[in-house]
Design an enzyme around this catalytic site. Structure first.
Site, PDB file in Angstrom:
ATOM      1  N   TYR A   7       7.049  -3.736   7.127  1.00 15.81           N
ATOM      2  CA  TYR A   7       6.166  -3.375   8.299  1.00 15.81           C
ATOM      3  C   TYR A   7       5.066  -2.237   7.826  1.00 15.81           C
ATOM      4  O   TYR A   7       5.671  -1.063   7.596  1.00 15.81           O
ATOM      5  CB  TYR A   7       7.314  -2.299   9.241  1.00 15.81           C
ATOM      6  N   CYS A   8       4.277  -2.644   8.650  1.00 11.71           N
ATOM      7  CA  CYS A   8       2.492  -2.187   8.906  1.00 11.71           C
ATOM      8  C   CYS A   8       3.023  -1.351   7.116  1.00 11.71           C
ATOM      9  O   CYS A   8       2.248  -2.240   6.194  1.00 11.71           O
ATOM     10  CB  CYS A   8       2.716  -0.418   9.858  1.00 11.71           C
TER      11      CYS A   8
END
Length: 667
Positions: free
Chosen positions: A403-404
């Site tokens: 994530y990110c």
């Protein structure tokens, strides 16, 4: 990763009353203080957020009258509904509370605490000065710019005079339909407040044009100047001040000034909490506790080292997918954004779909970890976790989800593994992940050589970047959503923010080790070396084109952190099959979107190729969450099930219950 871009609307309907304007009493112009029957509903809160203020307005001050007949019923105060005696008492109390706020601010500074803003201020003045220089070095150009501004003001003034005379006129300018600052009817009904609003908008748009039309500036300087101008214009909005906001005037009159007393108390409380720095509360922090009503999916910590704990979650189905899943969250935030309340938890949903889920919980580092770099996070984070997942499940390979910035670390790890012949990651999912940072959005305004040098000097002193620094940067990306509404709500309306789990997580910031953060900023935002094939990890050159495993890449359409075009470009660098999916909403709500709520939508199956715009034109829109689409994609690669696995697989003695103690460490 992110700071929250989906926020509740903090404008709450205040008690309404009629207050005549001293400028035009008895004439057609009144301060537009709309009776309850004429109120319009507040702007609906974006995303899944509840209203961010408590529904009950503050009670009137001492001696106030519920029927609006303040004081002894005589004089202007009575006609306006203001209790003069109570108002005076509250003003005196506000001054007293103000002295406490001042003490809370000055107290730490008597102990050698500094604001440490010199570098930021100098850089801002230098940037804006380059724009000013362009306009001021040519008298004709400067005169034309001033003329445009004055013409706008004169148009607003002329229209206001016409409205005061009873004429109907079209506004010179109007706010964006999504601009919640001017939703109150008072901004439209009153010629005075309407003129104030329009004059502000004329000024704002003129200032933005000054930046846009300045020639001879490099792209970064112009981008940064535009961002700084936006911060200033957002700050000086008339909606942010009591005497220039019709809703706040009503609030003050209806409570006889008690809102200002409560606001000053809130200001003192937040200054104390920030040790002299203003720590604006966006939610009721007492309403949530990690492990009690957040991050409650059952599981165990089966391994830990200096950088992370590895959590394995308990199976809730009789059989599970043979291929296990390892989630790599960002270290800039805490992992439980994916495990909020039970109904919002992506992790719980995955477990309920029969997937063996493992999650890395990064430590909140202190000075002892100052030298831990990007390659340490790869080796002691992802690779160490892969070793333990293999032992716990008996499977040599795993599917990894990042994530990110956790996805950026995962992508570089995949390139490292491709270069070294390591195939333990069979496939990958990237959630709002950038690999190429050419179009990385407004966060790039914080990264240039001068600013990085200043950040690195500070990190050298402490060994880490304080979490509040990153939190402030993320909040500034959307200051009209994440800063100023809470200033108005907390300190002028005097109300407490509403309990909201996502904003609790947003305020639960983490520190970053000096070495790791410097590598990330320099090789991603400053030089884009990872995308250019010039970065190294543990002595190995990173080439993203060598990554050929199947990939599911999710972007979100309104993302201010990882713009969808930027995510698309990075996904197209990879050599394996890529399913690019675009979710509705933004960096957080677009990802954390449970299917049961049937919110937003996603787009998929656009034409392959290098153009994001062409992909979007040809993509098919689907209602609801992207989660089931991901599950179908994952199951198409890994259809085989096995009996549910016990935690640790008989090879690990659990250290503690999920979510573990690392995630509970406060900055």
């Amino acid at each position: 990763m992110s700071r929250v871009e989906e926020t509740p609307n903090v404008s709450a309907a205040a008690p309404m009353m009629s207050v005549e304007s001293p400028v035009a009493a008895g004439g057609p112009a009144h301060l537009s203080v709309v009776p309850p029957a004429a109120q319009t509903s507040p702007n609906p809160a974006p995303e899944s957020a509840p209203p961010a203020t408590r529904a009950d307005a503050p009670k009137a001050g001492a001696g106030s009258k519920a029927d609006g007949k303040g004081g002894d019923g005589k004089g202007e105060g009575a006609r306006s509904g203001l209790d003069i005696e109570a108002f005076s008492q509250n003003l005196a109390q506000m001054v007293d509370e103000g002295s406490k706020a001042l003490a809370a601010y000055l107290g730490p500074r008597t102990q050698a605490k500094t604001d440490d803003l010199a570098d930021e201020i100098a850089d801002a003045l230098k940037t804006v000065g380059q724009v000013a220089e362009y306009w001021m070095t040519d008298p004709q150009r400067s005169l034309e710019a001033q003329t445009r501004l004055m013409t706008g003001y004169l148009s607003v003034w002329t229209n206001t005079l016409k409205r005061l005379g009873g004429e109907k006129v079209e506004p010179v300018t109007a706010p964006d339909a999504k601009d919640a600052r001017f939703k109150d009817e008072g901004w439209r009904e009153s010629p005075i407040f309407d003129a104030l609003k329009q004059a502000y908008l004329v000024t704002t748009r003129w200032a933005e044009e000054m930046v846009e039309q300045a020639e001879g500036l490099d792209a970064h300087t112009k981008h940064k100047a535009g961002f700084l101008v936006k911060q200033v214009t957002n700050a000086i909005s008339p909606s942010n001040f009591v005497m220039t906001n019709p809703e706040l005037i009503r609030e003050t009159f209806s409570s006889s000034g008690e809102n200002l007393v409560n606001g000053m108390k809130n200001l003192t409380r937040d200054l104390v909490a920030g040790n002299g720095s203003l720590k604006i509360r966006q939610t009721d922090m007492s309403a949530f506790e990690v492990g009690r009503n957040l991050a409650t999916t059952p599981g165990k910590v089966i391994y830990e080292n200096d950088l992370m704990q590895l959590i394995q979650y308990e199976a809730t189905t009789g059989s599970v997918k043979k291929m296990p899943l390892l989630i790599v969250p960002p270290w800039i935030n805490k992992f439980y954004i994916l495990d909020l309340t039970a109904e919002k938890s992506f992790i719980r949903w995955l477990v309920d779909q029969g997937i063996s889920v493992f999650v890395i919980s990064w430590v909140n580092p202190d000075a002892r970890l100052a030298e831990k770099g990007f390659d340490d996070y790869m080796r002691e984070g992802i690779m160490a976790a892969l070793d333990k997942v293999a032992v716990a499940t008996g499977e040599r390979q795993a599917h990894a989800m990042g994530y990110c910035v956790g996805g950026t670390l995962l992508a570089t790890t995949l390139a490292y593994m491709a270069a070294t012949g390591d195939d333990r990651i069979a496939s990958a999912t990237f959630l709002t992940t950038q690999i190429d940072f050419t179009h990385a959005g407004d966060l790039k305004v914080f990264v240039d050589e001068d600013q990085l040098a200043a950040i690195e000097r500070k990190m050298k002193q402490t060994g880490y970047l304080e979490g509040s620094k990153m939190a402030s940067a993320f909040n500034m990306l959307r200051s009209n959503d994440l800063i100023w509404p809470y200033v108005v709500n907390n300190y002028m309306k005097g109300k407490a923010p509403f309990p909201f789990d996502l904003l609790f997580w947003n305020a639960d910031s983490t520190r970053m080790p000096a070495a790791n953060h410097s590598y990330y900023l320099r090789n991603c935002y400053l030089t884009n070396n990872i995308a250019r094939g010039l970065a190294e990890l543990s002595g190995v050159r990173i080439d993203m084109t060598k990554v050929n495993v199947p990939v599911y890449s999710l972007a979100t359409r309104e993302d201010h952190i990882a713009p969808p075009n930027s995510v698309f470009i990075g996904a197209n660098m990879l050599s394996g099959p890529v399913r690019y999916v675009l979710a509705g909403s933004g960096h957080i709500a677009g990802v954390v979107n449970p299917p049961a709520k049937m919110k937003y939508q996603y787009w998929a199956d656009g034409p392959t190729g290098p153009s994001y715009d062409l992909w979007l034109q040809g993509a098919q829109e689907h209602k609801g969450s992207w989660w089931p689409d991901w599950l179908n994609w994952f199951s198409s690669y890994y259809p085989e099930d096995v009996p549910a696995r016990p935690i640790g697989g008989g090879h690990f003695t659990p250290i503690e219950d999920a979510p573990g103690r690392y995630v509970r460490e406060k900055s």
